[in-house]
Each structure stands twice: as structure tokens, then as C-alpha cells.
Design an enzyme around this catalytic site. Structure first.
Site, PDB file in Angstrom:
ATOM      1  N   HIS A  61       0.836  -1.208   0.000  1.00 17.76           N
ATOM      2  CA  HIS A  61       0.000   0.000   0.000  1.00 17.76           C
ATOM      3  C   HIS A  61       0.869   1.255   0.000  1.00 17.76           C
ATOM      4  CE1 HIS A  61      -3.936   1.895   1.684  1.00 17.76           C
ATOM      5  NE2 HIS A  61      -3.233   2.817   1.042  1.00 17.76           N
ATOM      6  N   HIS A  63       1.466   5.244  -2.185  1.00 19.43           N
ATOM      7  CA  HIS A  63       1.030   6.217  -3.194  1.00 19.43           C
ATOM      8  C   HIS A  63       2.291   6.803  -3.820  1.00 19.43           C
ATOM      9  CE1 HIS A  63      -3.159   6.042  -1.779  1.00 19.43           C
ATOM     10  NE2 HIS A  63      -2.609   5.848  -0.595  1.00 19.43           N
ATOM     11  N   ARG A  65       2.353   8.492  -6.810  1.00 17.51           N
ATOM     12  CA  ARG A  65       2.001   9.794  -7.426  1.00 17.51           C
ATOM     13  C   ARG A  65       2.277   9.938  -8.917  1.00 17.51           C
ATOM     14  NH1 ARG A  65      -1.292  10.497  -3.298  1.00 17.51           N
ATOM     15  NH2 ARG A  65      -0.350  11.335  -1.392  1.00 17.51           N
ATOM     16  N   HIS A 180     -10.636   0.767   1.478  1.00 17.54           N
ATOM     17  CA  HIS A 180     -10.445   1.875   2.421  1.00 17.54           C
ATOM     18  C   HIS A 180     -11.815   2.031   3.084  1.00 17.54           C
ATOM     19  CE1 HIS A 180      -8.996   6.167   3.332  1.00 17.54           C
ATOM     20  NE2 HIS A 180     -10.250   6.143   3.738  1.00 17.54           N
ATOM     21  N   ASP A 306       1.182   2.723   3.647  1.00 20.04           N
ATOM     22  CA  ASP A 306       0.321   3.839   3.214  1.00 20.04           C
ATOM     23  C   ASP A 306       1.164   5.103   2.982  1.00 20.04           C
ATOM     24  OD1 ASP A 306      -1.880   5.233   2.360  1.00 20.04           O
ATOM     25  OD2 ASP A 306      -2.879   5.340   4.309  1.00 20.04           O
TER      26      ASP A 306
HETATM   27 ZN    ZN Z   1      -6.684   4.537   2.304  1.00 19.37          ZN
END
Ligand code: ZN
Length: 431
Positions: A61, A63, A65, A180, A306
Site C-alpha cells: 500500500h 502512493h 504519485r 479503504h 500507506d
Molecule cells: Zn486509504
């Protein structure tokens, strides 16, 4: 590619319940074997005295971008931050711009990662078009293009019929749906956990029930469809009880927890540091205790970062205006080691949750030091004390509540497919 011998370390391989002193031999990008006193003939030697030798960590998990928000992070910086943190594989969420809801975007990410990322990148595709929660994506085509899971992370699919269909179709792709879980109506404008701290600070609260009701719904739908439901970033103790019951009844329900939800509470927000604004929010010490126990017990399968980079100017605003999220890739190990120091997890069990379990959940090769495996390997000094300075890190962003903090435990070296891609300057000698 040649031979690399990593010598005299503590071998930790959860895939074979191995915790022993010894060497690891790598040849042509693959692990040849582990043992004591392996021959160093014609091999480059890495001394691992005092260090752990573990399979590369796998973050399910993050991000990263790219495409669209490269000022926060891209596959180059994200991939480097990953290997500096010991992650040799990273699954990246679909909330890019454009959204990864089309095979062309999945392919773009894979092509860019192949050229630019030191870590192996595993794209997670959106479950609905534009992450709008209305129309399903072409899940089978996305899976064929290389998506390892489906998620509208950042938002919940509030329409229960759409969610049912997503779970139904996911069974044809044999990939998990990652949720989520947060009821957006019940959350309202909540920015931190609803409780004594939100009252004291006068900030709008986000109740734990906003997470728990969606987990309860999605577990019912997992039972209806037989799908593999994976619950992202569990934050509430009440959620743990729901997940435990679902697993006890034999459902394919799995879960992850972040290093920050395992170690920080809403009291971290008392100074209004916008880097403590995360979604879901930091909860209470009771929740932290329950999450830790659930991770140790196996009710929660994995630690996932995350990792959510944001530019400094985006975080230097009123608390309620700051985008949620914090960096995670370069601090996950040191933060998680707190659980080992407190005796909740053995070193082997920590590595299982950082590597072997996420590999299994996403059906990836990796998470193992067994002969024949890809040589994705990490050397860890669990005792090394260092100060985390995001400006000296590899991410493009700096949003971490641990900036300036003293950390214990650090990745010394990271090897991907037999190639040394990261080497901390102290502690290990290459000869
Ligand atoms: Zn999330």
C-alpha cells in the site's frame, strides 16, 4: 551478473521458519542457498556480521504519485525511497492522474517503473472508473495488464450494489479487492479521531464507527460473493473484532495495519502537526494495543506503509485543510521494530508481516530466501541508532511526524535480483 556471498549474518526467512546464523549465496540474480561457511570462490563478499539477512520487504500500500503528481513523488524517487527502506516490491495505489482505471495507465506505470525504479512496482488498479464508486472498471483486462489488486483507496464505494459487483467480478480475476473502509457520511468533515483529543483541540472528529460499519458491510458482501476482501490500514480496535469473527467463520478476509497506527495515538496531534493528519485517523492507546495484539496473533496479516507524499506547502496550512497522509517507506522498519523491542513480535515474525505475508496476499513471488528465489534480499542492523531527516531521504516529500526523531534500526543494504541497489555507508563492507 556474478556471484555475491553475504556472510555471517542472522538469516531470517519466514517462508521456511528459518532463524539461524549463516551465509547466503546469490548467483545470476537468484538465491543459490543458505548455510554455514559457504565458499566465497569468485564471489563478491558482503559482511553481515551483527546484521539480519531477510527477504526484501513488500509494501502492499503506497502512493507513488506518478502519473500526474510528480512534484510529490515519482516512480524514480519512490522506488529509491523504497529500497532505502528495505522494500524490494511496492504495490502502488490507483489515485494517480489519470487514475489507474485503464490498462494503458497500468502499462504506463509498469513501463516507467521498469526504466526508472530500483524497486519492483506492482500496480493496483481502480475498482471503479475515476474512483467515483459508480461504474466498475474492466477488471479482467486490468488484471491481464499487470494489476495485482483492485482498490478505490482514499474512498469507500458507498453504493453497496456496486461493491457487490466489484467483489463478484474480482473472483474471476483471482485478485483481492482492497478497501479503504470509511463511511463518508458518518465521517463528515472529521479530520482526527472523535474523542477527548478532538474535543480539546476543537477539531471535527471522525468516529471509529465510520470504519467499523463499512468493514461490517464488506464482510457481509465477502460472504455473499466468496471474494478475497483485504482491509487496508485498520485503525480501530472494534474493526479487529469484526475481522477476527470473519476469519473464524472461514471467509477470505485479510488485513493490514500501518506503522503509524501501531505506534501513534491521536495525542500526537496535540501540537497541531499536520503530518499527523492521516486517513483513517490516529486513534487511542486502547486501539494501538488491540492492533498490536491482532498483528502478533495473525488476525491482521501484514504491515503496509500507506506512504503518502505531499508537498511541504500543501501541509503548511490549517489542520482541517491539510491533505491526509504521511511518508512511510524510509521509516517503516525502524518504527515497526518497536514491536520487537517490546517483545510482541520476534524478529522472524516481524519479517513475515513485512515480506512473506504480503507476497502471499498479492500472489507475488518473493518473501523467501529459498534456493531458486529471486535474489531480493535486505540486510538490517536492528540496533543502529540514527536521526531521521526527510530532507536527506530519497522521497521528494518531507511530510513525516518522525522528522528529526532518533530512530533505532536501519536497513544497511538492499539487493534486487542479485544487484546491490542500496548500501548504507556504515556497517557493511563490500570487498
Ligand atoms: Zn486509504
Amino acid at each position: 551478473m556474478g556471484r555475491l556471498l553475504i556472510r555471517n549474518g542472522r538469516l531470517l526467512d519466514p517462508s521456511q521458519d528459518l532463524d539461524a546464523r549463516g551465509d547466503l549465496l546469490i548467483e545470476d540474480g537468484k538465491i543459490v542457498g543458505t548455510g554455514e561457511g559457504l565458499s566465497a570462490e569468485s564471489a563478491e563478499v558482503l559482511d553481515a556480521e551483527g546484521a539480519w539477512i531477510t527477504p526484501g520487504f513488500i509494501d502492499m500500500h503506497a502512493h507513488l504519485r506518478e502519473p500526474g503528481q510528480e512534484y510529490k513523488e515519482d516512480l524514480t524517487s519512490g522506488g529509491t525511497a523504497a529500497v532505502a527502506g528495505g522494500f524490494t516490491q511496492v504495490a502502488c495505489m490507483a489515485n494517480t492522474n489519470p487514475v489507474n482505471d485503464d490498462p494503458s495507465v497500468t502499462q504506463f506505470i509498469l513501463d516507467r517503473a521498469e526504466k526508472n525504479s530500483l524497486a519492483k512496482i506492482r500496480p493496483i488498479a481502480a475498482a471503479t472508473r475515476g474512483l467515483e464508486g459508480k461504474v466498475m472498471t474492466e477488471m479482467l483486462t486490468l488484471r491481464e495488464a499487470g494489476a495485482v489488486a483492485f482498490s478505490d483507496d482514499g474512498a469507500t464505494i458507498m453504493d453497496t450494489l456496486v461493491m457487490r459487483r466489484v467483489l463478484d467480478y474480482s473472483t474471476l480475476t483471482d485478485a483481492p479487492v482492497i478497501v479503504h473502509a470509511e463511511d463518508c457520511h458518518l465521517r463528515g468533515g472529521g479530520v482526527i479521531n472523535e474523542g477527548a483529543v478532538s474535543t480539546r483541540l476543537g477539531l471535527p472528529g471522525n468516529p471509529k464507527a465510520a470504519e467499523e460499519v463499512m468493514i461490517a458491510r464488506d464482510i457481509r458482501l465477502a460472504a455473499l460473493t466468496g471474494a478475497h476482501l483485504h482491509i487496508a490500514h485498520v485503525s480501530s480496535g472494534g474493526s479487529v473484532e469484526l475481522i477476527r469473527r470473519a476469519r473464524d467463520s472461514g471467509l477470505r478476509v485479510t488485513a493490514e495495519v500501518t506503522p503509524h497506527h501501531l505506534t501513534l495515538t491521536d495525542e500526537a496531534t496535540l501540537g497541531f502537526d499536520t503530518n499527523t493528519r492521516v486517513a483513517p485517523p490516529l486513534r487511542t492507546s486502547d486501539d494501538v494495543r488491540i492492533l498490536r495484539a491482532a498483528l502478533a496473533e495473525g488476525v491482521i496479516d501484514a504491515i503496509a506503509t500507506d506512504h503518502a507524499p505531499h508537498a511541504t506547502y500543501e501541509k503548511e496550512v490549517e489542520f482541517t485543510e491539510a491533505p491526509p497522509g504521511m511518508l512511510g517507506l524510509e521509516t517503516a522498519l525502524a518504527v515497526s521494530l518497536e514491536l520487537v523491542r517490546e517483545g510482541l513480535l520476534s524478529p522472524l515474525e516481524l519479517i513475515r508481516r513485512l515480506s512473506t505475508n504480503p507476497a502471499a496476499l498479492l500472489q507475488l513471488s518473493g518473501g523467501s530466501l529459498v534456493a531458486g528465489s529471486d535474489a531480493d534480499v535486505v540486510l538490517v542492523d536492528p540496533e543502529l541508532v540514527w536521526t531521521y531527516d526527510p530532507s536527506q531521504g530519497f522521497s521528494k516529500s518531507r511530510n513525516s511526524p518522525w522528522a528529526g526523531h532518533e530512530m533505532t534500526g536501519r536497513v544497511l543494504s538492499t539487493i534486487v535480483d542479485g544487484r546491490l541497489v542500496y548500501h548504507h555507508e556504515r556497517g557493511v563492507l563490500i570487498r
